[in-house]
Scaffold this active site. Structure first.
Site, PDB file in Angstrom:
ATOM      1  N   GLY A 148       0.812  -1.207   0.000  1.00 10.49           N
ATOM      2  CA  GLY A 148       0.000   0.000   0.000  1.00 10.49           C
ATOM      3  C   GLY A 148       0.844   1.254   0.000  1.00 10.49           C
ATOM      4  O   GLY A 148       1.242   1.765  -1.051  1.00 10.49           O
ATOM      5  N   CYS A 149       1.133   1.754   1.193  1.00 10.09           N
ATOM      6  CA  CYS A 149       1.802   3.051   1.312  1.00 10.09           C
ATOM      7  C   CYS A 149       3.259   3.022   0.875  1.00 10.09           C
ATOM      8  O   CYS A 149       3.781   4.037   0.402  1.00 10.09           O
ATOM      9  CB  CYS A 149       1.673   3.561   2.744  1.00 10.09           C
TER      10      CYS A 149
END
Length: 215
Positions: A148-149
């Protein structure tokens, strides 16, 4: 189509390498991810990444390497993007203890600190401006979660024209498969996937070159 098709089409052939000055981004090592009492906390790969990132940061700060550290938090659900994760919607709020930085990787007297509202540490924050002022050309990405990040941050670092290194053992995810799959894909296109030892060697080499120029 075989497993070497990406390689046969030249993906990953050219290493990113390192430039003249490192900077480090630390993505979302907040208590919601690093303490098992919270719904998203305590994943083994994340805890391994936390431990290794702490080692990297100890050297980086001693050498004067710029560090940007972030958490993710919102004033309420109205401010949030459309997260599909219940735990994010219910706990990543400014007054919730889960959004506090983990003390093992945070130095409020040293780090540029930003509260991000999207997956990438660079999105609508001052991190790129800070690194530009510090003349950083090589970014080392640490933190969670890889799929994700970390992925979003790595792509933004690439898009901002930084040489980008992602130490595999300084980033973590909930499960091993997406961790390795995303690093493989990032490494084919945008970043050099390295390890803590390689990142430390880069810092040592950079620090030694500074001392040589000062002599």
């Amino acid at each position: 189509m075989g497993t070497d098709d990406y390689k046969n089409r030249s993906y990953g052939e050219i290493p990113v390498g390192t430039g003249f000055k490192p900077g480090i981004v630390v993505v979302d090592f907040q208590k919601g991810f690093t303490e098992a009492q919270y719904p998203l906390g305590g994943a083994p790969l994340v805890m391994r990444a936390l431990e290794n990132t702490a080692k990297l940061l100890k050297v980086a700060r001693a050498y004067g390497v710029p560090v940007a550290n972030c958490n993710t938090a919102y004033m309420n659900e109205r401010e949030m993007p459309y997260w599909k994760i219940t735990a994010v919607r219910k706990t990543f709020l400014h007054d919730h203890p889960s959004v506090a930085f983990d003390d093992r990787i945070y130095d409020r007297t040293y780090d540029l600190t930003v509260c991000k509202k999207a997956p990438s540490i660079f999105f609508n924050t001052d991190v790129n401006d800070y690194f530009t002022k510090e003349r950083v050309d090589t970014v080392i990405v640490t933190g969670c979660n890889t799929s994700g990040c970390i992925r979003a941050t790595s792509i933004d670092a690439f898009s901002h024209r930084y040489r980008t290194l992602v130490p595999e053992d300084c980033v973590g995810d909930i499960e091993e498969q997406p961790h390795h799959d995303n690093l493989r894909d990032l490494g084919r296109r945008y970043v050099d996937v390295v390890d803590l030892k390689t990142a430390l060697n880069f810092l040592e080499t950079w620090h030694a070159s500074r001392k040589d120029h000062a002599a």
